[in-house]
Design an enzyme around this catalytic site. Structure first.
Site, PDB file in Angstrom:
ATOM      1  N   TYR A  13       0.908  -1.246  -0.061  1.00 20.83           N
ATOM      2  CA  TYR A  13      -0.084   0.014   0.058  1.00 20.83           C
ATOM      3  C   TYR A  13       0.877   1.368   0.060  1.00 20.83           C
ATOM      4  O   TYR A  13       0.743   2.022  -0.804  1.00 20.83           O
ATOM      5  CB  TYR A  13      -0.882  -0.137   1.349  1.00 20.83           C
ATOM      6  N   ASP A  34       9.790   3.069   6.658  1.00 21.18           N
ATOM      7  CA  ASP A  34       9.748   1.762   7.154  1.00 21.18           C
ATOM      8  C   ASP A  34      10.530   1.503   8.276  1.00 21.18           C
ATOM      9  O   ASP A  34      11.685   1.959   8.204  1.00 21.18           O
ATOM     10  CB  ASP A  34       9.585   0.761   5.960  1.00 21.18           C
ATOM     11  N   ASN A 102      -2.403  -2.564  15.558  1.00 22.91           N
ATOM     12  CA  ASN A 102      -2.192  -1.398  14.807  1.00 22.91           C
ATOM     13  C   ASN A 102      -2.256  -0.023  15.623  1.00 22.91           C
ATOM     14  O   ASN A 102      -1.683   0.951  15.337  1.00 22.91           O
ATOM     15  CB  ASN A 102      -3.190  -1.286  13.719  1.00 22.91           C
ATOM     16  N   SER A 126      -4.338   3.503   7.752  1.00 22.16           N
ATOM     17  CA  SER A 126      -4.168   2.223   8.589  1.00 22.16           C
ATOM     18  C   SER A 126      -5.516   1.580   9.132  1.00 22.16           C
ATOM     19  O   SER A 126      -6.308   2.504   9.402  1.00 22.16           O
ATOM     20  CB  SER A 126      -3.475   2.523   9.637  1.00 22.16           C
ATOM     21  N   ARG A 158     -15.077   1.407  -5.559  1.00 20.10           N
ATOM     22  CA  ARG A 158     -15.710  -0.048  -5.842  1.00 20.10           C
ATOM     23  C   ARG A 158     -16.948  -0.104  -6.200  1.00 20.10           C
ATOM     24  O   ARG A 158     -17.427  -0.993  -6.986  1.00 20.10           O
ATOM     25  CB  ARG A 158     -15.487  -0.800  -4.395  1.00 20.10           C
ATOM     26  N   HIS A 182     -15.660   2.639   7.356  1.00 16.82           N
ATOM     27  CA  HIS A 182     -15.112   1.460   6.369  1.00 16.82           C
ATOM     28  C   HIS A 182     -15.064   0.221   7.007  1.00 16.82           C
ATOM     29  O   HIS A 182     -14.418  -0.026   7.996  1.00 16.82           O
ATOM     30  CB  HIS A 182     -13.704   1.998   6.491  1.00 16.82           C
TER      31      HIS A 182
END
Length: 316
Positions: A13, A34, A102, A126, A158, A182
């Protein structure tokens, strides 16, 4: 001053988002970070080597960050920070299953953003995104308009794609909208869907529209189940990159995003998927439009579901 954008997290992503942002050629610099040593630098080198082929000048910088905020000084001066850090879903997992793991990651990232890029607009992707957006705002202590989440642009895409495929029409002839959370309380809005300006309800029977609504709600899970490892990233990264572009260009474009709602639709004090005008300071304003009674009830239900979880997040 040239524009600078940071993408935190160099998974599929994050790296795809960084690539899209670089290829827009509207930024001086895209920073990709990262925790995996060398990975962001390797990806950045690879992207920079694509510049002569694709014809863009934006420089991509890859930085490894450490557990105590090492490396985050590279994000200094970022206009926008896109937070993709965290674990993706595996088949059979809901977005909520990712909440605790997360939350720790997003909190740490948010604290470093506040320290090194205190003027940035933060776009959270996230999962579970409604809760992680609330957490990022709490952890940065930024004004609520400067922290928002990506979900509605993706869910709307979508929905749009499914409608276009069902009717065999070009995607650009379809206008669709998805609000709410979501997740399970997502609210696709058929009353606002048109094809070449005609209401969707004139073109498809109610039960077919309901099938498309359900497919949209399960859109992420459908991809996860097919991939078996990891989750969607081409459409999600396109959505996040477009939102960052709207902010940096101060475009005033209206998009469905996870924004702080304070009175609109009779809902207050919660991050929720609504339409909002985007600009240099993040959310310029939440845009309230007509919904049917059923859609409005769905949005209020989503607000309460999200509100309960966002209250838990503050302590994570």
């Amino acid at each position: 001053m040239g524009k600078k954008v940071t993408v935190v997290g160099a998974g599929f992503y994050g790296s795809t988002t960084a690539q899209r942002l670089a290829e827009y050629d509207i930024f001086d610099t895209v920073v990709l970070t990262d925790i995996i040593d060398g990975k962001p630098a390797g990806l950045a080198l690879d992207m920079n080597q694509s510049r002569p082929i694709e014809g863009f000048e934006t420089k991509v910088v890859g930085v490894t960050t450490g557990p105590n905020g090492e490396g985050y000084e590279a994000i200094e001066g970022s206009d926008v920070v896109v937070v993709t850090a965290g674990l993706p879903r595996k088949p059979g997992m809901s977005r909520m299953d990712l909440l605790e793991v997360n939350a720790k990651i997003v909190r740490q990232v948010a604290e470093n953003i506040a320290k090194y890029a205190p003027n940035a607009v933060v776009i959270v992707v996230s999962n579970p995104v409604d809760e992680m957006t609330a957490l990022a705002q709490i952890a940065t202590q930024f004004p609520k308009n400067r922290v928002f989440g990506q979900a509605g642009v993706l869910d709307t895409a979508r929905f749009t794609n499914s409608i276009a495929e069902t009717l065999g029409v070009p995607v650009k002839s379809v206008k669709a909208l998805t609000l709410g959370s979501h997740g399970d309380t997502m609210v696709p809005v058929p009353s606002r869907c048109t094809v070449d300006g005609k209401p969707l309800s004139d073109l498809l029977p109610a039960e077919k529209i309901e099938e498309l609504v359900v497919r949209t709600r399960n859109g992420g899970a459908e991809v996860v189940a097919l991939l078996k490892t990891g989750s969607a990233y081409y459409a999600p990264s396109a959505a996040a990159a477009r939102m960052a572009k709207a902010v940096v260009e101060d475009s005033g474009e209206v998009m469905p995003v996870c924004a702080w709602v304070d009175g609109e639709y009779g809902i207050s004090g919660v991050y929720l998927g609504v339409e909002a005008e985007l600009g240099a300071q993040g959310i310029k304003k939440v845009v309230e439009d007509k919904l049917t009674d059923t859609e409005l009830a769905g949005l209020k239900e989503a607000a309460e579901a999200v509100r309960a979880k966002q209250a838990d997040v503050a302590s994570l």
